[in-house]
Motif scaffolding. Structure first.
Motif, PDB file in Angstrom:
ATOM      1  N   GLY A  37      -2.857  -1.184  12.208  1.00  0.00           N
ATOM      2  CA  GLY A  37      -2.825   0.185  12.702  1.00  0.00           C
ATOM      3  C   GLY A  37      -3.484   1.166  11.754  1.00  0.00           C
ATOM      4  N   VAL A  38      -3.396   2.436  12.111  1.00  0.00           N
ATOM      5  CA  VAL A  38      -4.010   3.504  11.321  1.00  0.00           C
ATOM      6  C   VAL A  38      -3.412   3.558   9.918  1.00  0.00           C
ATOM      7  N   TRP A  39      -2.163   3.181   9.782  1.00  0.00           N
ATOM      8  CA  TRP A  39      -1.495   3.234   8.481  1.00  0.00           C
ATOM      9  C   TRP A  39      -2.222   2.423   7.413  1.00  0.00           C
ATOM     10  N   GLN A  40      -2.981   1.409   7.820  1.00  0.00           N
ATOM     11  CA  GLN A  40      -3.681   0.554   6.855  1.00  0.00           C
ATOM     12  C   GLN A  40      -4.767   1.295   6.080  1.00  0.00           C
ATOM     13  N   GLN A  41      -5.213   2.446   6.588  1.00  0.00           N
ATOM     14  CA  GLN A  41      -6.232   3.223   5.896  1.00  0.00           C
ATOM     15  C   GLN A  41      -5.688   3.878   4.623  1.00  0.00           C
ATOM     16  N   ARG A  42      -4.368   4.085   4.549  1.00  0.00           N
ATOM     17  CA  ARG A  42      -3.797   4.752   3.379  1.00  0.00           C
ATOM     18  C   ARG A  42      -2.744   3.936   2.643  1.00  0.00           C
ATOM     19  N   ILE A  43      -2.031   3.073   3.371  1.00  0.00           N
ATOM     20  CA  ILE A  43      -0.868   2.391   2.811  1.00  0.00           C
ATOM     21  C   ILE A  43      -1.141   0.894   2.672  1.00  0.00           C
ATOM     22  N   SER A  44      -0.805   0.340   1.520  1.00  0.00           N
ATOM     23  CA  SER A  44      -0.889  -1.102   1.337  1.00  0.00           C
ATOM     24  C   SER A  44       0.530  -1.671   1.209  1.00  0.00           C
ATOM     25  N   ILE A  45       0.750  -2.818   1.832  1.00  0.00           N
ATOM     26  CA  ILE A  45       2.046  -3.496   1.750  1.00  0.00           C
ATOM     27  C   ILE A  45       1.967  -4.500   0.607  1.00  0.00           C
ATOM     28  N   LYS A  46       2.828  -4.351  -0.380  1.00  0.00           N
ATOM     29  CA  LYS A  46       2.736  -5.149  -1.603  1.00  0.00           C
ATOM     30  C   LYS A  46       3.549  -6.444  -1.535  1.00  0.00           C
ATOM     31  N   ARG A  47       4.864  -6.324  -1.366  1.00  0.00           N
ATOM     32  CA  ARG A  47       5.735  -7.508  -1.361  1.00  0.00           C
ATOM     33  C   ARG A  47       6.831  -7.338  -0.309  1.00  0.00           C
ATOM     34  N   ILE A  48       7.367  -8.480   0.125  1.00  0.00           N
ATOM     35  CA  ILE A  48       8.432  -8.473   1.128  1.00  0.00           C
ATOM     36  C   ILE A  48       9.530  -9.436   0.689  1.00  0.00           C
ATOM     37  N   VAL A  49      10.763  -8.988   0.815  1.00  0.00           N
ATOM     38  CA  VAL A  49      11.926  -9.868   0.638  1.00  0.00           C
ATOM     39  C   VAL A  49      12.614  -9.976   1.989  1.00  0.00           C
ATOM     40  N   MET A  50      12.689 -11.191   2.522  1.00  0.00           N
ATOM     41  CA  MET A  50      13.338 -11.435   3.810  1.00  0.00           C
ATOM     42  C   MET A  50      14.683 -12.119   3.566  1.00  0.00           C
ATOM     43  N   ILE A  51      15.750 -11.470   3.986  1.00  0.00           N
ATOM     44  CA  ILE A  51      17.095 -12.007   3.804  1.00  0.00           C
ATOM     45  C   ILE A  51      17.604 -12.525   5.142  1.00  0.00           C
ATOM     46  N   SER A 103       4.006 -17.637  18.150  1.00  0.00           N
ATOM     47  CA  SER A 103       2.751 -16.883  18.136  1.00  0.00           C
ATOM     48  C   SER A 103       2.698 -15.796  17.076  1.00  0.00           C
ATOM     49  N   LEU A 104       3.763 -15.662  16.292  1.00  0.00           N
ATOM     50  CA  LEU A 104       3.831 -14.582  15.308  1.00  0.00           C
ATOM     51  C   LEU A 104       3.342 -15.080  13.947  1.00  0.00           C
ATOM     52  N   PRO A 105       2.248 -14.524  13.412  1.00  0.00           N
ATOM     53  CA  PRO A 105       1.701 -15.007  12.142  1.00  0.00           C
ATOM     54  C   PRO A 105       2.578 -14.644  10.947  1.00  0.00           C
ATOM     55  N   ALA A 106       2.399 -15.383   9.869  1.00  0.00           N
ATOM     56  CA  ALA A 106       3.112 -15.105   8.622  1.00  0.00           C
ATOM     57  C   ALA A 106       2.423 -13.961   7.880  1.00  0.00           C
ATOM     58  N   PRO A 107       3.156 -13.227   7.042  1.00  0.00           N
ATOM     59  CA  PRO A 107       2.538 -12.154   6.254  1.00  0.00           C
ATOM     60  C   PRO A 107       1.482 -12.716   5.297  1.00  0.00           C
ATOM     61  N   GLU A 108       0.480 -11.901   4.990  1.00  0.00           N
ATOM     62  CA  GLU A 108      -0.582 -12.316   4.077  1.00  0.00           C
ATOM     63  C   GLU A 108      -0.257 -11.961   2.632  1.00  0.00           C
ATOM     64  N   MET A 109       0.679 -11.052   2.425  1.00  0.00           N
ATOM     65  CA  MET A 109       1.070 -10.647   1.079  1.00  0.00           C
ATOM     66  C   MET A 109       2.225 -11.509   0.579  1.00  0.00           C
ATOM     67  N   PRO A 110       2.531 -11.486  -0.723  1.00  0.00           N
ATOM     68  CA  PRO A 110       3.627 -12.304  -1.250  1.00  0.00           C
ATOM     69  C   PRO A 110       4.956 -11.957  -0.580  1.00  0.00           C
ATOM     70  N   PHE A 111       5.719 -12.986  -0.209  1.00  0.00           N
ATOM     71  CA  PHE A 111       7.032 -12.730   0.375  1.00  0.00           C
ATOM     72  C   PHE A 111       8.030 -13.801  -0.056  1.00  0.00           C
ATOM     73  N   LEU A 112       9.232 -13.339  -0.320  1.00  0.00           N
ATOM     74  CA  LEU A 112      10.342 -14.186  -0.741  1.00  0.00           C
ATOM     75  C   LEU A 112      11.332 -14.308   0.398  1.00  0.00           C
ATOM     76  N   VAL A 113      11.795 -15.530   0.655  1.00  0.00           N
ATOM     77  CA  VAL A 113      12.796 -15.774   1.693  1.00  0.00           C
ATOM     78  C   VAL A 113      14.109 -16.170   1.020  1.00  0.00           C
ATOM     79  N   ILE A 114      15.191 -15.515   1.421  1.00  0.00           N
ATOM     80  CA  ILE A 114      16.524 -15.853   0.913  1.00  0.00           C
ATOM     81  C   ILE A 114      17.385 -16.254   2.106  1.00  0.00           C
ATOM     82  N   ALA A 115      17.870 -17.479   2.084  1.00  0.00           N
ATOM     83  CA  ALA A 115      18.647 -18.009   3.208  1.00  0.00           C
ATOM     84  C   ALA A 115      20.116 -18.142   2.835  1.00  0.00           C
TER      85      ALA A 115
END
Length: 326
Positions: free
Chosen positions: A191-205, A242-254
Motif C-alpha cells: 500500500g501507500v504506507w510503503q513509501q514512508r514506513i518500513s517494517i523491521k521485525r515481527i514477534v508472533m505469539i 494462499s497467504l505468504p510469509a513476511p519478508e522481514m525477520p520474524f520470531l514465532v513463540i508457541a
C-alpha cells in the motif's frame, strides 16, 4: 411541558457550543482554530472501554486514537485515558486530534504496534506494553473488531493507521493469535504506507500460521460462526495456504504443555489449547520458541516478554533453555 422543552433546548444549545472544547483552558487552543469543527456532534466527555470488539482504530497519534463503530459507522476521538473527547465525522475528529493530541516526534522514530487476537482486546497486552515502554519503546496498542469484520477489513484498517502515522519511519509488530494473520495479510497487500514506513521485525505469539485444525473442527458449528464471524473462518488450514510469509525477520513463540498430548484432548500433539505447536511454524521464521502456557495468557508470560524485548532490540533469538527457565 413548555418549561421542560425550553430547558432541553437550552441544554442542547449549550452542549453544541462547548462540544469537544479543552477540559482545562480555552487558551491552550490556538485562537485561529474553530472550537467546534463542522461534523462534530454535541459531546459530553465520558469514560469508555477503549473499543472492545465494536470499534476499529482509524488513526493513532501519541496515545490518542480515532475509532469507528462497526455498526453505526460513527467516529469518536479518545484520549490516552479512554475518555471520549469528540465524536462525529472522521474529518472533524481528525481536526480535533490535531488540536488536542501531542505533536508527533520531530525526528523519525520506531513505533512498536501491538495487535491482539480474536475475541480479545488491546488491554490483553497490559503487562507486555508496560515492559516495552520501560525499555524505551514508543508503543501503540491498537483495537479492531476482530469478531465483527473480515480478515481483509482488519488488514485494510491497519494499513490506514500505518499510512497516517507521523514522526515514525519504521515499525515493529508484536501480535497475538489472529493479530499475526492480520499483519501477514497487511504485508501481502502492500500500500501507500510503503513509501514512508518500513517494517523491521515481527514477534508472533501463538499464531495459527498453518491454520488451526481446531477452527476447522468447529467451523460448521453455528455458535462458532456467531461468535467469531468471518475472521474465524479465515483461521482454517485451507484459508492459510494462499497467504505468504513476511519478508522481514520474524520470531514465532508457541504455547505448549511440554508433552505429546497438549492441553486440548480434541487436538493431536502438543498445543496451547487452541493452536497446535506445529501450526505456528512458518517458512522463513528467524526463530521458534516454546513457552509452557495457555493460548490466551501467553503474551504476558515472563519468558515471552524477555524474548520479545531481545528480538526487537537486536534481532537475536533467546536461547530456548533460558526462556524455559523464566
Amino acid at each position: 411541558m413548555r418549561a421542560k422543552f425550553l430547558f432541553c433546548f437550552l441544554l442542547w444549545s449549550l452542549l453544541s457550543l462547548t462540544a469537544c472544547s479543552n477540559p482545562q483552558t480555552q487558551e491552550s487552543i490556538p485562537p485561529t482554530t474553530s472550537l467546534a469543527p463542522i461534523g462534530l456532534l454535541p459531546n459530553i466527555k465520558m469514560p469508555t472501554f477503549g473499543g472492545i470488539q465494536f470499534w476499529a482504530d482509524r488513526r493513532w497519534q501519541e496515545g490518542w486514537r480515532i475509532q469507528q463503530h462497526v455498526f453505526s459507522g460513527e467516529h469518536r476521538l479518545l484520549d490516552p485515558k479512554q475518555v471520549r473527547i469528540a465524536w462525529g465525522s472522521l474529518e472533524a475528529c481528525e481536526q480535533r486530534m490535531k488540536q488536542r493530541a501531542p505533536a508527533p516526534p520531530i525526528e523519525d522514530q520506531t513505533l512498536v504496534i501491538l495487535l491482539h487476537g480474536i475475541a480479545d482486546s488491546r488491554l490483553s497486552f497490559w503487562r507486555l506494553e508496560d515492559k516495552l515502554k520501560q525499555d524505551g519503546w514508543q508503543v501503540a496498542a491498537l483495537s479492531y473488531p476482530s469478531t465483527h469484520q473480515s480478515l481483509q477489513q482488519h488488514a485494510d484498517h491497519l494499513a490506514e493507521v500505518v499510512e497516517h502515522l507521523r514522526g515514525y519511519r519504521s515499525v515493529h509488530f508484536v501480535t497475538h493469535s489472529l493479530g499475526g494473520i492480520v499483519v501477514r495479510r497487511f504485508l501481502a497487500d502492500g500500500g501507500v504506507w510503503q513509501q514512508r514506513i518500513s517494517i523491521k521485525r515481527i514477534v508472533m505469539i501463538g499464531p495459527p500460521n498453518q491454520g488451526a485444525v481446531f477452527a476447522e473442527k468447529v467451523e460448521a458449528f453455528p455458535p462458532y460462526t456467531w461468535i467469531f464471524g468471518d475472521a474465524g473462518k479465515s483461521l482454517t488450514p485451507s484459508a492459510m495456504k494462499s497467504l505468504p510469509a513476511p519478508e522481514m525477520p520474524f520470531l514465532v513463540i508457541a504455547g505448549s504443555r511440554g508433552n505429546k498430548d497438549g492441553w486440548n484432548p480434541v487436538l493431536q500433539g502438543d498445543d496451547d489449547f487452541v493452536v497446535r505447536v506445529e501450526e505456528t511454524h512458518l517458512q522463513g521464521e528467524t526463530g521458534h520458541l516454546l513457552v509452557k502456557g495457555l493460548h490466551g495468557l501467553m503474551m504476558n508470560n515472563n519468558g515471552v516478554i524477555a524474548a520479545t524485548l531481545m528480538f526487537l532490540r537486536n534481532g537475536k533469538v533467546m536461547d530456548q533453555g533460558t526462556m524455559s527457565g523464566m
